[in-house]
Design an enzyme around this catalytic site. Structure first.
Site, PDB file in Angstrom:
ATOM      1  N   SER A 110       0.798  -1.134   0.067  1.00  0.00           N
ATOM      2  CA  SER A 110       0.121   0.010  -0.021  1.00  0.00           C
ATOM      3  C   SER A 110       0.869   1.133  -0.084  1.00  0.00           C
ATOM      4  O   SER A 110       2.028   1.288   0.883  1.00  0.00           O
ATOM      5  CB  SER A 110      -0.981  -0.183   1.216  1.00  0.00           C
ATOM      6  OG  SER A 110      -1.707   0.998   1.281  1.00  0.00           O
ATOM      7  N   GLY A 111       0.676   2.098  -0.731  1.00  0.00           N
ATOM      8  CA  GLY A 111       1.356   3.519  -0.963  1.00  0.00           C
ATOM      9  C   GLY A 111       2.323   3.277  -1.762  1.00  0.00           C
ATOM     10  O   GLY A 111       3.328   4.328  -1.845  1.00  0.00           O
ATOM     11  N   THR A 115      -1.804   2.476  -8.061  1.00  0.00           N
ATOM     12  CA  THR A 115      -2.789   3.192  -8.824  1.00  0.00           C
ATOM     13  C   THR A 115      -2.169   4.314  -9.677  1.00  0.00           C
ATOM     14  O   THR A 115      -2.667   4.373 -10.674  1.00  0.00           O
ATOM     15  CB  THR A 115      -3.728   3.881  -7.748  1.00  0.00           C
ATOM     16  OG1 THR A 115      -4.016   2.883  -6.732  1.00  0.00           O
ATOM     17  CG2 THR A 115      -4.733   4.433  -8.277  1.00  0.00           C
ATOM     18  N   ASN A 160      -1.205   5.318   3.110  1.00  0.00           N
ATOM     19  CA  ASN A 160      -1.142   6.239   1.952  1.00  0.00           C
ATOM     20  C   ASN A 160      -2.525   7.143   1.869  1.00  0.00           C
ATOM     21  O   ASN A 160      -3.545   6.628   2.526  1.00  0.00           O
ATOM     22  CB  ASN A 160      -1.537   5.040   0.765  1.00  0.00           C
ATOM     23  CG  ASN A 160      -1.623   5.662  -0.682  1.00  0.00           C
ATOM     24  OD1 ASN A 160      -1.741   6.847  -0.641  1.00  0.00           O
ATOM     25  ND2 ASN A 160      -1.919   4.859  -1.563  1.00  0.00           N
ATOM     26  N   SER A 163      -5.407   5.623  -0.671  1.00  0.00           N
ATOM     27  CA  SER A 163      -5.298   4.110  -0.636  1.00  0.00           C
ATOM     28  C   SER A 163      -6.334   3.449  -1.371  1.00  0.00           C
ATOM     29  O   SER A 163      -7.540   3.840  -1.077  1.00  0.00           O
ATOM     30  CB  SER A 163      -5.057   3.696   0.618  1.00  0.00           C
ATOM     31  OG  SER A 163      -4.806   2.306   0.624  1.00  0.00           O
ATOM     32  N   SER A 164      -6.127   2.609  -2.047  1.00  0.00           N
ATOM     33  CA  SER A 164      -7.418   1.977  -2.977  1.00  0.00           C
ATOM     34  C   SER A 164      -8.006   0.897  -1.869  1.00  0.00           C
ATOM     35  O   SER A 164      -7.143   0.209  -1.281  1.00  0.00           O
ATOM     36  CB  SER A 164      -6.957   1.094  -4.250  1.00  0.00           C
ATOM     37  OG  SER A 164      -5.978   2.054  -4.937  1.00  0.00           O
ATOM     38  N   GLY A 390      -2.568  -3.305  -2.195  1.00  0.00           N
ATOM     39  CA  GLY A 390      -1.598  -3.727  -1.907  1.00  0.00           C
ATOM     40  C   GLY A 390      -1.485  -4.586  -0.647  1.00  0.00           C
ATOM     41  O   GLY A 390      -2.214  -4.255   0.223  1.00  0.00           O
ATOM     42  N   GLU A 392      -0.776  -5.377   2.788  1.00  0.00           N
ATOM     43  CA  GLU A 392      -0.613  -4.457   3.947  1.00  0.00           C
ATOM     44  C   GLU A 392      -0.658  -5.155   5.513  1.00  0.00           C
ATOM     45  O   GLU A 392      -1.138  -6.189   5.502  1.00  0.00           O
ATOM     46  CB  GLU A 392      -1.980  -3.319   4.011  1.00  0.00           C
ATOM     47  CG  GLU A 392      -3.464  -4.041   3.902  1.00  0.00           C
ATOM     48  CD  GLU A 392      -4.205  -2.851   3.784  1.00  0.00           C
ATOM     49  OE1 GLU A 392      -3.928  -1.694   3.049  1.00  0.00           O
ATOM     50  OE2 GLU A 392      -5.438  -2.948   3.892  1.00  0.00           O
TER      51      GLU A 392
HETATM   52  N1  ATP Z   1       5.258   8.092 -10.036  1.00  0.00           N
HETATM   53  C1  ATP Z   1       4.844   8.817  -9.229  1.00  0.00           C
HETATM   54  N2  ATP Z   1       5.106   9.996  -8.979  1.00  0.00           N
HETATM   55  C2  ATP Z   1       4.515  10.797  -8.025  1.00  0.00           C
HETATM   56  N3  ATP Z   1       3.890  10.538  -6.905  1.00  0.00           N
HETATM   57  C3  ATP Z   1       3.856   9.279  -6.908  1.00  0.00           C
HETATM   58  C4  ATP Z   1       4.031   8.430  -7.792  1.00  0.00           C
HETATM   59  N4  ATP Z   1       3.447   7.210  -7.655  1.00  0.00           N
HETATM   60  C5  ATP Z   1       3.048   7.415  -6.215  1.00  0.00           C
HETATM   61  N5  ATP Z   1       3.071   8.635  -5.995  1.00  0.00           N
HETATM   62  C6  ATP Z   1       2.448   9.132  -4.604  1.00  0.00           C
HETATM   63  O1  ATP Z   1       2.328   8.145  -3.857  1.00  0.00           O
HETATM   64  C7  ATP Z   1       0.976   8.108  -3.326  1.00  0.00           C
HETATM   65  C8  ATP Z   1       0.369   6.712  -3.168  1.00  0.00           C
HETATM   66  O2  ATP Z   1       0.384   6.129  -4.706  1.00  0.00           O
HETATM   67  P1  ATP Z   1      -0.794   5.026  -5.036  1.00  0.00           P
HETATM   68  O3  ATP Z   1      -1.991   5.533  -4.624  1.00  0.00           O
HETATM   69  O4  ATP Z   1      -0.548   4.680  -6.306  1.00  0.00           O
HETATM   70  O5  ATP Z   1      -0.367   4.018  -4.051  1.00  0.00           O
HETATM   71  P2  ATP Z   1      -0.958   2.375  -4.316  1.00  0.00           P
HETATM   72  O6  ATP Z   1       0.153   1.692  -4.404  1.00  0.00           O
HETATM   73  O7  ATP Z   1      -2.158   2.438  -5.266  1.00  0.00           O
HETATM   74  O8  ATP Z   1      -1.409   2.165  -2.793  1.00  0.00           O
HETATM   75  P3  ATP Z   1      -2.767   1.478  -2.333  1.00  0.00           P
HETATM   76  O9  ATP Z   1      -2.463  -0.008  -2.400  1.00  0.00           O
HETATM   77  O10 ATP Z   1      -2.937   1.859  -0.845  1.00  0.00           O
HETATM   78  O11 ATP Z   1      -4.055   1.580  -3.217  1.00  0.00           O
HETATM   79  C9  ATP Z   1       0.262   9.015  -4.426  1.00  0.00           C
HETATM   80  O12 ATP Z   1      -0.888   9.499  -3.917  1.00  0.00           O
HETATM   81  C10 ATP Z   1       1.150   9.923  -4.935  1.00  0.00           C
HETATM   82  O13 ATP Z   1       1.402  10.899  -4.219  1.00  0.00           O
HETATM   83 MG    MG Z   2      -4.216   2.332  -5.100  1.00  0.00          MG
END
Ligand code: ATP
Ligand code: MG
Length: 1109
Positions: A110-111, A115, A160, A163-164, A390, A392
């Site tokens: 997660s994070g 996404t 996050n 977070s999804s 992700g 967690e």
């Molecule tokens: N390539 C990137 N460039 C800039 N910021 C990023 C990038 N990837 C992720 N982030 C930052 O990290 C945060 C978390 O990313 P994201 O929501 O994609 O995580 P996740 O893997 O989907 O987590 P979860 O499993 O909780 O959904 C985003 O809100 C963003 O601020």
């Molecule tokens: Mg996500």
């Protein structure tokens, strides 16, 4: 330029190594070190072969621009530095060109950025695929489905901020050209417990906060909501506002996205009503009310929220109120109503809220699917993007985490299977020997969870379905007995004594050693959550609602469709859907993005080694590299390999003719790379050791420097040469122009100087001439002036003199006149009267003359023969009168003559001649005056008889007439034709036209005629002439006057002949042969009548009697 296209490579300008496979030596430390190095340089992507490792930068980087998209478009995977776009491009191209369905598996905790990565992939594909109005709409809808789902399905967690809280798998469908047609979204188990309760430091789903912050006052009023978060029990006050999140703005984005995706206004309204209803629901509180049976029964405390909620959803308040106090249980066709205590009422309330929200979410996904679904039924190519929650580990992990981690476990499994399989297949494909590699396979953990017989999920289901009292504890007991032996299962109560003293493992928990680490799960709630029960009274109450959406969401509330069968448990459903997902993924070509989170603080620039190390471990990345390097660390197709290193060998540089493989062989042999360091595959060269690659790279770098110098040298030479040539050419042009200019200037100078000279000289000459001319003119003028003056003086002097003279003369004359006058006056004073008479006389005469002349204005006739003339008025004018008559007559004669033609003139002349000859001489004459002299009376030419005669006469015939010839002997008369021409006269027979005699005129001496009224005439011939032989001719004609006149005229006009004499007398001699005979004319007696008679008296006399007149 296209020929010179620069081939780049992942190996260019590399920070650390772009592909972990190349790391040397390979160890966890070097691996982490490489990631860190790259992370520090904002290189967040690194490859392991075709797998992309993505580090979350926690800051926005300028690497997702449209230019970047263009840069990565249609490039080979290893051509540019690692990027998620390279993976997306590879997947999209292989989908479009090789017709292989693709899936992009994004994993990480997660994070870690899953996404975000999924959105980058989608936006990249949207940017590079086809364009067009329809296609763009599809793309927009696909992209805009993200904000909607994120608003309802994402929440801030400790890990996050976005977070999804659901799993999402989206299939994007393309047509054969690669244009997007639509998509299908599958969602996996929303973490609905969040609706009613959020762990510390976390928030409920974004939509609640977005609605309260972003909706207009009006909307809020309609939804009966208050902007204040603290008024709602379901909204944790913890971090209600999140740094960097603008809920109000997000709400507008979501509304806009809903509109683009195709939600109707009333649908949006219904959705918001449901969201509001959930909030209201959370505010409903219960109080116990003691019942006579000793049990407490719950009652709604403050009915206001309940009322408002019922109004929102169109539910009858009493129905819902009852549902919160009673529960109907149906068993074996019996219905029983039991009361609910306060705790049960709260449970029912929360269950309703969770169900309401999660069903709303599923409905949303379906509704979006409806909008984005492909309109065509033709075959589609599919690209699936999996963005699942992700892995967690929280402080307190429950059923949800268990499910989430199970899902991640499955994904890891698929990753292991596919990477290995893919690798293996590649070796087989390329004909390279394969050596097996050891790696951790998490299949065993998956089995622990999902095994149908003794897997944890199966145990849970069993517990849930078991009659009798079922609690979380009984479930744990069951686990402890069934799974105790499992290596990855840990529990205090298990027989495995290892954990008996493990205080980190509480009694009501079990622990699983996941591939990503150990996770402690608290069993509390497992059974309930798995059962996912909603009291039927509630679902029926919902079904009764007068609200379109609610009705759809609770179909089981329909009393007509009462189903006593238990619905499948949440665990069962999830396992099934994960199973389908796995099958689906296995059927596609996988592409991996493995997301790593650099720190726990959501901060940029912090790289926590231990955290990264942990992720690298559980993601099995080291194994991944090892597997990749097991046989050969690096592989590359022959063509790009040759292209990259061809400069290292003379035979291959600059061009290799022949197959690329041969070129690579020659190259490697030439470089003396040990044979065990590489292997030749069918289409690729496999390099065992990264060192070899670096050796090649180093050589290439050196060689490139030399080549660069060479190119530079040649380029500089070429540049200088062209520059010099250009300069030279320019110099020639400049010189030519300058020379031309200089010569032109010189010439113009000379020319203008010459002109100046010329003009000066001409001016000088002209002035000189002018001066001379002026002088001359002045002289002339002076002369003429002087002479004029002189002449003037002379003239004046003369004039003066003349004047003086004249004056003197005049004076003399005047004086003289005066004197004479005086004298005359003195003398004639006495004759004054006589003097006056003269004057009167003169005047009178003058007047008479005047009158006379004016009277003459009326002229007499213009005829010359008119003899009339007015009588003279006065005797003294006699002479004048006669003179005037004469002048007038002459004038009118002249006038008359002037009208005559030549012919007429000749005729008149003949007449005049006749008059001169015969007038008053012959009595016959007066009768001839009136006759015109026609000349030709015979018209010989017209008469054919006289043809011969005609031919005889050569000249023009002047007279042709029939005359009488007097016989010389007897005086008898015979008619003869008489012809007279200018030269001769001819006598011919009247009948035959035979010429009897022809006499040339010169032989004629004279003609004799009488004075009488007769027509006799004698033609006398010259003596001795040839014609005279027979003697003279005696002829008679009525037209005597004409004949004789013409004969006379011929003699008069021709200069060579003498005039023919005309004798007019009554007695003349005629020569008859030898005899001279006298012809005598006598007055005939009346007995003879009027005819002329001729009689030969004797030899000497011929008497002609003529009738008396
Ligand atoms: N390539 C990137 N460039 C800039 N910021 C990023 C990038 N990837 C992720 N982030 C930052 O990290 C945060 C978390 O990313 P994201 O929501 O994609 O995580 P996740 O893997 O989907 O987590 P979860 O499993 O909780 O959904 C985003 O809100 C963003 O601020
Ligand atoms: Mg996500």
């Amino acid at each position: 330029m296209s020929k010179m296209e620069v081939k780049t490579s992942l190996l260019d300008n590399m920070i650390g190594v772009g592909d972990m496979v190349l790391i040397e030596p390979l160890s966890e430390d070097t691996f982490i070190e490489n990631l860190k190095k790259r992370f520090d340089h904002n290189e967040i992507y690194t490859y392991i072969g075709s797998v992309v490792i993505s580090m979350n930068p926690y800051k926005s980087l300028p690497i997702y621009t449209a230019e970047k998209v263009e840069e990565y478009r249609n490039r080979n995977f290893y051509e540019l530095s690692p990027h998620v776009y390279a993976l997306a491009d590879e997947a999209y191209r292989s989908l479009r060109e090789q017709d292989k369905d693709q899936c992009i598996l994004i994993t990480g905790e997660s994070g870690a950025g899953k996404t975000e990565a999924s959105k980058f992939v989608m936006s990249y594909v949207a940017a590079v695929c086809g364009k067009g109005q329809e296609v763009n709409k599809v793309k927009e809808q696909l992209l805009q489905s993200n904000p909607v789902l994120e608003a309802f399905g994402n929440a801030k967690t400790v890990r996050n901020d976005n977070s999804s809280r659901f799993g999402k798998y989206m299939d994007i469908e393309f047509d054969f050209k690669g244009d997007p047609l639509g998509g299908v979204i599958s969602n996996y188990l929303l973490e609905k417990s969040r609706v009613v309760k959020q762990p510390r430091g976390e928030r409920n789903f974004h939509i609640f906060y977005q609605l309260l912050s972003g909706a207009s006052d009006d909307t809020l009023k309609k939804l009966k909501l208050d902007r204040d978060f603290s008024k709602y029990n379901y909204l944790s006050l913890d971090s209600a506002t999140v740094n960097g999140l603008d809920d109000a703005a997000s709400f507008r984005t979501v509304r806009n996205a809903m509109q683009i995706v195709g939600f109707m206004e009333d649908e949006v309204q219904s959705i918001l009503e449901l969201v509001a209803a959930v909030l209201k629901l959370g505010n409903i509180e219960f109080k116990p009310e003691s019942r006579c049976n000793g049990y407490d029964e719950s009652r709604v405390k403050d009915k206001n929220d309940l009322k408002e909620m019922c109004e929102l959803l169109g539910i009858e308040q009493s129905v819902l109120e009852r549902a919160f106090s009673f529960r109907t249980v149906e068993a074996k066709m019996e219905k029983m109503s039991t009361t609910l205590n306060v705790a049960q009422a709260y449970y029912a309330r929360d269950a309703l809220a969770k169900n309401l929200y999660s069903r709303l979410f599923s409905w949303l996904v379906n509704r979006i699917n409806e909008s984005i679904k492909a309109q065509t039924k033709s075959r589609k190519k599919v690209m699936g993007v999996l963005d699942i929650y992700g892995f967690e580990i929280f402080e307190d992990n429950s059923f949800e985490q268990f499910i989430i981690n199970y899902c991640n476990e499955k994904l890891q499994q698929i990753f292991i299977e596919l990477t290995l399989r893919e690798e293996q297949e590649e070796y087989v494909r390329e004909g390279i020997e394969w050596t097996n590699i050891e790696y951790f396979n998490n299949a065993i953990i998956c089995d622990l969870i999902e095994n149908n017989k003794n897997g944890i999920l199966a145990m849970l289901d069993e517990e849930c379905l078991r009659p009798g009292t079922v609690t979380d504890e009984t479930f744990l007991d069951k686990l402890n007995t069934v799974c105790a032996e499992h290596q990855h299962f840990e529990s205090r109560q298990s027989k495995n004594s290892k954990f008996l003293t493990d205080h980190s493992l509480p009694h009501n928990c079990f622990r699983i050693q996941h591939y990503a680490g150990k996770v402690l799960y608290r069993v509390e709630g497992f059974v309930d959550k798995n059962n996912d029960l909603l009291y039927r009274d509630l679902s029926q109450a919902m079904y009764k609602a007068n609200h379109s959406l609610i009705k759809i969401l609770f179909p089981e509330g329909n009393p007509a469709k009462v189903n006593l069968k238990r619905p499948p448990t949440a665990g069962f459903q999830f396992k099934a859907s994960v199973g389908t997902l796995m099958k689906n993924l296995l059927s596609k070509n996988p592409n991996y993005i493995r997301c790593i989170k650099p720190n726990d603080k959501k901060a940029a620039h912090i790289f926590t080694d231990s955290l990264v190390c942990h992720q690298v471990r559980y993601l099995g990345l080291m194994e991944n590299v090892r597997v990749r390097r097991a046989g050969y660390a690096f592989r590359q197709a022959y063509e790009p390999c040759l292209e990259r290193y061809k400069m290292l060998c003379k035979q291959t540089w600059p061009h290799w003719k022949g197959p690329a493989r041969g070129g690579v062989e020659v190259l490697l042999t030439d470089l003396q790379v040990p044979a065990e360091e590489f292997a030749y595959g069918r289409s690729k060269i496999f390099i065992r050791n990264p060192r070899t690659l670096f050796f090649l790279e180093e050589k290439r770098r050196q060689c490139l420097e030399d080549l660069a110098t060479l190119i530079q040298k040649i380029y500089r030479g070429w540049k200088s040469r062209t520059h010099f040539l250009l300069l030279k050419k320019s110099q020639v042009v400049v010189a030519a122009w300058y020379r031309r200019f200089a010569q032109q200037k010189k010439y113009q100078n000379i020319r203008s100087s010459a002109l100046v000279f010329q003009s000066f000289i001409r001016g000088w000459k002209a002035r000189k001439l002018l001066r001379e001319l002026k002088h001359k003119k002045r002289c002339e003028k002076a002369v003429s002036t002087i002479s004029a003056y002189w002449h003037g003086t002379q003239a004046r002097r003369e004039l003066k003199r003349l004047k003086e003279e004249a004056r003197r003369k005049h004076a003399v004359a005047v004086i003289w006149a005066y004197w004479l006058g005086l004298k005359v006056r003195r003398e004639y004073r006495k004759f004054f009267r006589a003097n006056a008479g003269k004057k009167i006389y003169d005047f009178t005469i003058q007047r008479i003359m005047q009158k006379y002349f004016l009277g003459l204005k009326k002229m007499p006739s213009m005829s010359p023969v008119d003899k009339s003339w007015p009588a003279r008025p006065y005797g003294f004018l006699d002479g004048t009168h006669q003179e005037l008559r004469r002048i007038f007559h002459l004038w009118r004669c002249k006038k008359y003559r002037s009208q005559f033609t030549e012919e007429k003139k000749a005729t008149y002349e003949e007449k005049l001649a006749a008059s001169e000859l015969f007038k008053d001489k012959k009595a016959l004459y007066p009768s001839s005056v009136g006759q015109p002299f026609k000349g030709d009376y015979v018209e010989m030419t017209k008469n054919p008889k006289y043809q011969k005669l005609n031919s005889f006469v050569e000249d023009k015939v002047l007279v042709a007439d029939v005359v009488s010839k007097i016989n010389r002997a007897n005086g008898k008369v015979t008619p003869r034709i008489f012809l007279l021409t200018k030269k001769s006269l001819v006598l011919a027979d009247q009948k035959t036209g035979q010429v009897k005699a022809s006499v040339p005129l010169p032989d004629l001496s004279s003609v004799s005629v009488s004075t009488q009224n007769d027509g006799f005439f004698a033609l006398k011939l010259k003596e001795g002439s040839t014609s005279a032989a027979k003697g003279d001719f005696l002829l008679s004609s009525d037209r005597l006057i004409e004949i004789i006149t013409k004969l006379h005229c011929i003699g008069a006009t021709s200069a060579d002949r003498n005039k023919i004499n005309i004798d007019i007398s009554d007695e003349f001699l005629v020569q008859f042969k030898q005899d001279k005979v006298c012809v005598k004319f006598i007055q005939g007696t009346p007995k003879n009548g009027n005819g002329v008679a001729c009689k030969r008296k004797n030899n000497r006399l011929l008497e002609v009697s003529v009738p008396s007149p």
